[in-house]
Design a protein around this motif. Structure first.
Motif, mmCIF file in Angstrom:
data_model
loop_
_atom_site.group_PDB
_atom_site.id
_atom_site.type_symbol
_atom_site.label_atom_id
_atom_site.label_comp_id
_atom_site.label_asym_id
_atom_site.label_seq_id
_atom_site.Cartn_x
_atom_site.Cartn_y
_atom_site.Cartn_z
ATOM 1 N N VAL A 1 -6.214 -2.300 -5.555
ATOM 2 C CA VAL A 1 -5.828 -3.525 -6.458
ATOM 3 C C VAL A 1 -7.615 -3.904 -7.132
ATOM 4 O O VAL A 1 -7.901 -4.278 -6.103
ATOM 5 N N GLU A 2 -6.772 -4.933 -8.749
ATOM 6 C CA GLU A 2 -7.964 -5.309 -8.170
ATOM 7 C C GLU A 2 -7.485 -6.430 -9.509
ATOM 8 O O GLU A 2 -5.681 -6.274 -10.385
ATOM 9 N N VAL A 3 -7.596 -7.872 -8.490
ATOM 10 C CA VAL A 3 -7.151 -8.835 -9.931
ATOM 11 C C VAL A 3 -7.896 -9.715 -10.927
ATOM 12 O O VAL A 3 -8.876 -9.402 -10.597
ATOM 13 N N ARG A 4 -6.648 -9.927 -11.933
ATOM 14 C CA ARG A 4 -7.564 -10.721 -12.807
ATOM 15 C C ARG A 4 -6.725 -11.546 -13.347
ATOM 16 O O ARG A 4 -5.510 -11.590 -13.765
ATOM 17 N N VAL A 5 -7.847 -13.068 -13.202
ATOM 18 C CA VAL A 5 -6.634 -14.118 -12.975
ATOM 19 C C VAL A 5 -6.809 -14.269 -14.403
ATOM 20 O O VAL A 5 -7.101 -13.713 -15.681
ATOM 21 N N GLY A 6 -5.781 -15.188 -14.659
ATOM 22 C CA GLY A 6 -4.993 -15.142 -16.062
ATOM 23 C C GLY A 6 -3.962 -14.228 -16.584
ATOM 24 O O GLY A 6 -2.959 -13.981 -16.856
ATOM 25 N N SER A 7 -3.924 -13.175 -15.681
ATOM 26 C CA SER A 7 -3.424 -11.566 -15.881
ATOM 27 C C SER A 7 -3.010 -11.116 -15.605
ATOM 28 O O SER A 7 -1.552 -10.433 -16.237
ATOM 29 N N GLY A 8 -2.779 -10.381 -14.028
ATOM 30 C CA GLY A 8 -2.116 -9.729 -12.861
ATOM 31 C C GLY A 8 -3.093 -8.977 -11.953
ATOM 32 O O GLY A 8 -4.330 -9.164 -12.489
ATOM 33 N N VAL A 9 -2.644 -8.815 -10.749
ATOM 34 C CA VAL A 9 -2.915 -7.358 -10.061
ATOM 35 C C VAL A 9 -2.399 -6.456 -10.651
ATOM 36 O O VAL A 9 -1.659 -5.424 -10.909
ATOM 37 N N TYR A 10 -3.546 -5.400 -11.400
ATOM 38 C CA TYR A 10 -3.711 -4.462 -11.254
ATOM 39 C C TYR A 10 -4.548 -3.277 -9.915
ATOM 40 O O TYR A 10 -5.087 -3.689 -9.262
ATOM 41 N N VAL A 11 -3.161 -2.289 -9.835
ATOM 42 C CA VAL A 11 -3.859 -0.728 -9.333
ATOM 43 C C VAL A 11 -4.597 -0.090 -9.971
ATOM 44 O O VAL A 11 -4.958 0.100 -10.243
ATOM 45 N N THR A 12 -6.084 0.056 -9.294
ATOM 46 C CA THR A 12 -6.911 0.186 -9.683
ATOM 47 C C THR A 12 -6.963 1.733 -8.450
ATOM 48 O O THR A 12 -7.994 2.759 -8.941
ATOM 49 N N ASN A 13 -6.589 2.146 -7.113
ATOM 50 C CA ASN A 13 -6.703 3.444 -6.092
ATOM 51 C C ASN A 13 -5.400 3.800 -6.034
ATOM 52 O O ASN A 13 -4.826 2.387 -5.877
ATOM 53 N N THR A 14 -4.698 4.774 -5.329
ATOM 54 C CA THR A 14 -3.674 5.188 -5.288
ATOM 55 C C THR A 14 -4.021 5.111 -3.278
ATOM 56 O O THR A 14 -3.073 4.933 -2.494
ATOM 57 N N ALA B 1 0.605 -1.074 0.584
ATOM 58 C CA ALA B 1 0.278 -0.445 0.061
ATOM 59 C C ALA B 1 0.669 1.410 -0.537
ATOM 60 O O ALA B 1 0.463 2.243 -0.985
ATOM 61 N N ASN B 2 1.823 1.398 0.761
ATOM 62 C CA ASN B 2 3.090 2.494 0.872
ATOM 63 C C ASN B 2 3.014 2.771 -0.513
ATOM 64 O O ASN B 2 3.640 3.685 -1.384
ATOM 65 N N ASP B 3 3.808 0.970 -0.934
ATOM 66 C CA ASP B 3 4.344 1.966 -2.363
ATOM 67 C C ASP B 3 3.255 2.222 -3.637
ATOM 68 O O ASP B 3 4.055 3.257 -4.168
ATOM 69 N N ILE B 4 1.895 1.889 -3.605
ATOM 70 C CA ILE B 4 1.231 2.321 -3.884
ATOM 71 C C ILE B 4 1.422 3.622 -4.020
ATOM 72 O O ILE B 4 1.424 4.698 -5.104
ATOM 73 N N SER B 5 0.593 4.061 -3.020
ATOM 74 C CA SER B 5 0.992 5.699 -2.255
ATOM 75 C C SER B 5 1.867 6.285 -3.222
ATOM 76 O O SER B 5 1.582 7.613 -2.909
ATOM 77 N N ARG B 6 3.370 5.630 -2.853
ATOM 78 C CA ARG B 6 4.084 6.737 -3.042
ATOM 79 C C ARG B 6 3.930 6.944 -4.572
ATOM 80 O O ARG B 6 4.951 7.419 -5.156
ATOM 81 N N GLY B 7 3.952 6.184 -5.503
ATOM 82 C CA GLY B 7 3.779 6.282 -6.904
ATOM 83 C C GLY B 7 4.564 5.404 -7.378
ATOM 84 O O GLY B 7 4.812 5.094 -8.621
ATOM 85 N N GLN B 8 4.760 4.116 -6.045
ATOM 86 C CA GLN B 8 6.266 2.802 -7.107
ATOM 87 C C GLN B 8 5.309 2.386 -7.875
ATOM 88 O O GLN B 8 5.764 2.320 -9.131
ATOM 89 N N TYR B 9 3.816 2.287 -7.896
ATOM 90 C CA TYR B 9 3.309 1.496 -8.688
ATOM 91 C C TYR B 9 2.092 2.722 -8.636
ATOM 92 O O TYR B 9 1.322 2.994 -7.991
ATOM 93 N N LYS B 10 1.319 2.736 -10.235
ATOM 94 C CA LYS B 10 0.852 3.607 -10.776
ATOM 95 C C LYS B 10 -0.734 2.974 -11.154
ATOM 96 O O LYS B 10 -0.636 2.196 -11.215
#
Lengths: 249, 249
Positions: free
Chosen positions: B61-74, B17-26
């Motif tokens: 985040v939102e997980v999509r099976v077979g694809s990966g985990v994606y960030v949806t909010n910061t 969560a820190n990495d996400i809010s830090r902008g590490q993952y957009k």
DNA sequence: TTTCATAATTGGTAAGACCAATTTCCGAAT
DNA sequence: ATTCGGAAATTGGTCTTACCAATTATGAAA
């Protein structure tokens, strides 16, 4: 089998949540062990763990290491917490009670800076009253929220804020306040002045009375406005009937 | 390391969560795969999964099976909307003001069914008081929420509910109430009885007074409990110092 | 270049094992 | 008989491995 279904742990979590709200497991009671649940639902233990984590994040259960999983609530907090649509009159009545108390509390704790801010908001309401109604209403809200802030009690602040948010959210309240605006009723300067005066004097009883008086008058104005509205509706209805009656002849 | 620490998945979730809010993952970006994350954090994949589920429930985040985990909010939606942590004393003071008014309103509107329910909850509190503290506390909450419901004002109901939810949520309040429980203070039957009596008489002023009296006493009990706690802490600190002093000689 | 089938990647779930915290319970000491 | 202490059982915490299903990437064939 998994088709387009939701994930397994979500289904398990929902089942457990249902059992909890259904009273199958009561507050304070221990859930079956993870292994038992896994067997009962015919899933693996990791899946049960994921479900339990989901419940835990909803504050439905609390896990104690080495002891078990315990029920702490019977329904998720977010259920309908902030989403309730509150009617205009209910809202004002609640505000009269709650902001009245907030005002009394504020009277004993408000500092000079906040008094100055209230005064500034008052002049803003006065000057904006004529040209921009929206701005004046915003000043109104800030006036009341500043008083809430002056209580230095985040519980009171949150309560007041919640009610104003509900007002903003509620379609009923919005359309009604638009109607009231149309009838020419504007934020009452003098009533707000009375509130500020009582706060200046650090007079809790006076402040409470002034705030309650203010909101009582708003309720009255709203009642009158809806009366007018009701009359208008009735008149229209009669006209409708008359027309139909005339047409059928 | 395992000490009294929080659970592993919580730490991982917080890091992410820190990495996400830090902008590490957009927003919209894909997180590394579960296996990669497991390796980088030196934990197992199930643990990473648990952390991701926690983030998912916070709508980060939102997980999509077979694809990966994606960030949806910061940042989590509950950021500080309804999640404000209200201190125990603030909370009780707010409850005294708000529930006091709710009680006064309820006195004029409560029906016989609700009076009967309050009475039932009272006996429940009395009987459960000895064996199960959790149950008795739940009865306490339902008692107060029934009174709120009796106001027939969803604004008041929402306000009261919000405060109790805040209490459940607040770690401070929880630990403090646990401490108070340990000192042997139980939900006060007689004070609740006085409230019910005033409600039976449809006496708004009496009901308000009874409720305020009740919560004032709770505040006093809490004050006393924290005093004891402080004393204990001080005593321990002195003993520690004495030991160190003796050891250094 | 386009198309389509295959391979690789990724999340979903299962099963089994071991550790640490907690509780339970039974035997020993009083 | 009661109380106290410690061993055993129970429970959640975590790791490892394995396999399945959905998705995506790859590359060969048209």
């Amino acid at each position: 089998m998994p088709a387009e279904s939701q994930r397994l742990y979500e289904r398990i979590a929902q089942k457990l949540a249902n059992d909890i709200s259904r009273g199958q497991y009561k507050i304070g009671q221990r859930l079956p062990s993870e292994r038992e649940l896994a067997q009962t639902f015919s899933v693996s233990r990791p899946t049960v763990r994921e479900a339990i984590i989901a419940l835990e994040l909803d504050r439905l259960v609390e896990v104690r290491v080495g002891s078990g999983v315990y029920v702490t609530n019977t329904e998720p907090p977010g259920g309908k917490a902030g989403a309730t649509d509150i009617g205009p009159f209910e809202l004002l009545e609640a505000r009269r009670s709650i902001e009245g108390e907030a005002c009394a509390l504020a009277a004993t704790r408000i500092d000079d800076a906040q008094l100055a801010e209230l005064n500034a908001l008052l002049t803003e309401m006065r000057t904006e009253n004529e040209k921009d109604v929206m701005l004046s209403e915003d000043a109104d809200r800030r006036f009341h929220e500043t008083i809430a802030a002056a209580t230095q009690n985040s519980g009171m602040i949150a309560a007041v804020k919640m009610l104003w948010d509900a007002r903003t959210r509620s379609p009923q309240s919005r359309s009604l306040s638009a109607k009231v605006r149309a009838t020419g009723v504007k934020p009452r300067i003098d009533e707000h002045t009375a509130i500020l005066k009582a706060l200046r004097q650090r007079d809790p009883e006076g402040a409470r009375a002034a705030m309650r008086e203010h909101l009582t008058r708003v309720i009255d104005a709203l009642l009158k406005a809806t009366e007018v509205q009701e009359l208008e509706r009735a008149r229209q209805q009669i006209a409708e009937q008359r027309k139909r009656y005339a047409a059928s002849q």
